[in-house]
Design a protein around this motif. Structure first.
Motif, PDB file in Angstrom:
ATOM      1  N   ALA A 137      11.823 -23.751  52.220  1.00  0.00           N
ATOM      2  CA  ALA A 137      11.551 -24.126  53.605  1.00  0.00           C
ATOM      3  C   ALA A 137      12.824 -24.060  54.442  1.00  0.00           C
ATOM      4  N   THR A 138      13.964 -24.259  53.803  1.00  0.00           N
ATOM      5  CA  THR A 138      15.241 -24.194  54.531  1.00  0.00           C
ATOM      6  C   THR A 138      15.394 -22.820  55.178  1.00  0.00           C
ATOM      7  N   TYR A 190      16.076 -34.197  59.594  1.00  0.00           N
ATOM      8  CA  TYR A 190      16.587 -33.492  58.418  1.00  0.00           C
ATOM      9  C   TYR A 190      17.858 -32.739  58.820  1.00  0.00           C
ATOM     10  N   ASN A 222       8.607 -32.738  62.123  1.00  0.00           N
ATOM     11  CA  ASN A 222       8.545 -32.881  60.673  1.00  0.00           C
ATOM     12  C   ASN A 222       7.527 -33.974  60.350  1.00  0.00           C
ATOM     13  N   ASN A 244      11.091 -36.740  56.823  1.00  0.00           N
ATOM     14  CA  ASN A 244      12.299 -37.085  56.089  1.00  0.00           C
ATOM     15  C   ASN A 244      13.349 -37.470  57.130  1.00  0.00           C
ATOM     16  N   ASP A 298       7.564 -28.588  60.353  1.00  0.00           N
ATOM     17  CA  ASP A 298       8.069 -28.689  58.993  1.00  0.00           C
ATOM     18  C   ASP A 298       7.151 -29.659  58.249  1.00  0.00           C
ATOM     19  N   TYR A 303       6.221 -31.965  53.160  1.00  0.00           N
ATOM     20  CA  TYR A 303       5.663 -33.105  52.413  1.00  0.00           C
ATOM     21  C   TYR A 303       4.159 -33.272  52.669  1.00  0.00           C
ATOM     22  N   SER A 347       6.518 -25.816  51.438  1.00  0.00           N
ATOM     23  CA  SER A 347       7.473 -25.631  50.341  1.00  0.00           C
ATOM     24  C   SER A 347       6.826 -25.914  48.992  1.00  0.00           C
ATOM     25  N   LYS A 402       8.183 -29.020  46.914  1.00  0.00           N
ATOM     26  CA  LYS A 402       7.622 -30.369  47.035  1.00  0.00           C
ATOM     27  C   LYS A 402       6.223 -30.448  46.413  1.00  0.00           C
ATOM     28  N   LYS A 431      13.027 -23.050  45.273  1.00  0.00           N
ATOM     29  CA  LYS A 431      13.229 -22.509  46.619  1.00  0.00           C
ATOM     30  C   LYS A 431      12.219 -21.409  46.964  1.00  0.00           C
TER      31      LYS A 431
HETATM   32  N1  PMP Z   1      12.514 -29.864  55.343  1.00  0.00           N
HETATM   33  C1  PMP Z   1      12.595 -31.126  54.923  1.00  0.00           C
HETATM   34  C2  PMP Z   1      12.176 -32.215  55.823  1.00  0.00           C
HETATM   35  C3  PMP Z   1      13.062 -31.418  53.657  1.00  0.00           C
HETATM   36  O1  PMP Z   1      13.166 -32.679  53.247  1.00  0.00           O
HETATM   37  C4  PMP Z   1      13.418 -30.357  52.820  1.00  0.00           C
HETATM   38  C5  PMP Z   1      13.864 -30.759  51.445  1.00  0.00           C
HETATM   39  N2  PMP Z   1      14.715 -30.156  50.826  1.00  0.00           N
HETATM   40  C6  PMP Z   1      13.347 -29.041  53.296  1.00  0.00           C
HETATM   41  C7  PMP Z   1      12.891 -28.834  54.567  1.00  0.00           C
HETATM   42  C8  PMP Z   1      13.785 -27.855  52.497  1.00  0.00           C
HETATM   43  O2  PMP Z   1      12.883 -27.463  51.543  1.00  0.00           O
HETATM   44  P1  PMP Z   1      13.220 -26.304  50.487  1.00  0.00           P
HETATM   45  O3  PMP Z   1      13.844 -26.957  49.321  1.00  0.00           O
HETATM   46  O4  PMP Z   1      11.918 -25.665  50.197  1.00  0.00           O
HETATM   47  O5  PMP Z   1      14.185 -25.365  51.161  1.00  0.00           O
END
Ligand code: PMP
Ligand code: GLN
Length: 385
Positions: free
Chosen positions: A96-97, A121, A166, A170, A198, A201, A229, A232, A240
């Protein structure tokens, strides 16, 4: 020597890496960085192993393997009634990053304003700024973390391009209510704004509540990109594998950004995630009930130690205030001491604010085994007497 890019050179190391390194150095129980323990589904891992030895190990399509794009489309239909064409409305990313970075690089023009919600985040602000965007933060306050309607109205303006939201959130664990989503959607329609949602979760929502994607609200399908993602959903954060789902016109510039960020993602992991997404309801329900029990176990322990524990309706995280415990440290100092002297790592919530201001709140990850949670509580009880 000429100076490097100012956005990135002014940054420190992400708090998650910092605290995990510190936890390792001090042999601390790591309730900091959000990674689960003891939840990895063996059949999904076995599928990846099989695909590694028996499947292709060459570049898959930059859009993602057809099998995974189809599985993501089925997942969106099954859980939310979202119709996404796997050929044109689904993009697989390296987590997701990367999905978020591709969305922001693909959509933002220099000078565009982007509404965000603090605490947030930590990848959001640097990427918005590197894309030339101007963050417009709206602050949420514990313990309810409710959306402040007046502040949200004030944040919108003629330069608003998009909202980066989000849900579940988070670090707060907030789950947006239908009324909050409706209010945001009305503002977006009024200001002709887009949203990057995002929703990593999405399956981690407890206490009988259900997740509502902003995209499913009236008029939102053409304005929203929804980010997911596998890390999660399958408790496999190191994999990833992420994705973006949404309107083809919106997704097209995101695909262009993605092709020069990572281009594609390991095909074996994509095969396993495609298999995993079709797991029966029992899998998804089991994840929720297991995590809810762990959350309750940690919450009860923290309360006994003397923390003020906030509600945690979603995500991996419990937030807690420590004002009733001895000393007057900042949340950053508190977490440092806790890791080094007590042997329990947590994340200071100040790290999720642009100005880094002390919030006197810390975030604990509860997605751990019962033994790990119990050990953390034992150490906390011993330390605080
Ligand atoms: N968005 C949020 C709110 C997260 O907590 C995370 C956790 N790592 C991510 C994105 C990124 O997810 P990924 O590990 O799939 O890159
Ligand atoms: N999302 C995880 C957390 O909030 C960490 C991800 C990372 O370390 N980049 O703890």
């Amino acid at each position: 020597m000429k100076s490097a890019n100012s956005v990135f050179s002014s940054l420190g190391t992400t708090i998650f890496e910092t605290m995990s390194r510190l936890a390792q150095a001090h042999n601390a129980v790591n309730l900091g960085q959000g990674f689960p323990e003891g939840l990895e589904p063996a059949e999904v891992v076995a599928k990846a192993a099989q695909a590694l030895t028996q499947g292709s190990n060459q570049y898959p399509s930059m859009l993602g393997t057809p099998e995974l794009r189809q599985a993501i489309a089925r997942h969106e239909q099954r859980f939310y009634g979202i119709h996404a064409d796997p050929q044109t409305q689904v993009l697989v990313t390296s987590g997701a990053t990367e999905a978020l970075a591709a969305c922001l690089f693909g959509l933002i023009e220099p000078g565009d304003e982007v509404i965000v919600f603090e605490p947030l985040y930590d990848s959001y602000l640097p990427i918005i700024r590197r894309a030339g965007g101007i963050p417009k933060p709206v602050r949420l306050y514990p313990p309810s973390w409710e959306i402040p309607r007046d502040e949200l109205v004030k944040a919108f303006g003629p330069k608003t391009k998009l909202v980066l939201m989000n849900n579940p959130t988070n670090p707060s664990g907030k789950v947006w209510t239908r009324a909050e989503l409706d209010f945001l959607a009305a503002q977006m329609r009024m200001h002709d704004a887009l949203a990057v949602c995002d929703e990593v979760y999405e399956h981690l929502v407890y206490d009988g509540q259900s997740h509502i994607p902003l995209m499913t609200l009236p008029g939102m399908a053409d304005r929203c990109l929804k980010v997911g993602s596998a890390g999660k959903i399958f408790s496999l954060t190191g994999w990833k594998v992420g994705w973006v789902v949404g309107n083809h016109t919106l997704l097209t510039p995101v695909i262009k950004a993605h092709q020069f960020l990572t281009f594609t993602t390991a095909p074996n992991l994509q095969a396993a995630v495609a298999f995993g997404l079709d797991q029966g309801d029992a899998y998804y329900r089991g994840l929720v009930s297991t995590l809810a029990a762990r959350r309750d176990r940690l919450a009860a322990g923290l309360a006994k130690v003397g923390f003020d524990v906030f509600a945690a309706p979603g995500s991996y995280f419990i937030n807690a205030g420590f004002l009733r415990l001895p000393g007057k440290p900042t949340d950053a100092e508190f977490c440092l001491d806790l890791t080094e002297k007590c042997g329990v790592a947590a994340i200071p919530v100040s790290a999720f604010y642009d100005d880094g201001q002390d919030q006197k709140v810390v975030r604990f990850c509860f997605a751990k085994t019962e033994a790990v949670i119990d050990e953390a509580i034992t150490r906390l009880q011993r330390y605080f007497g």
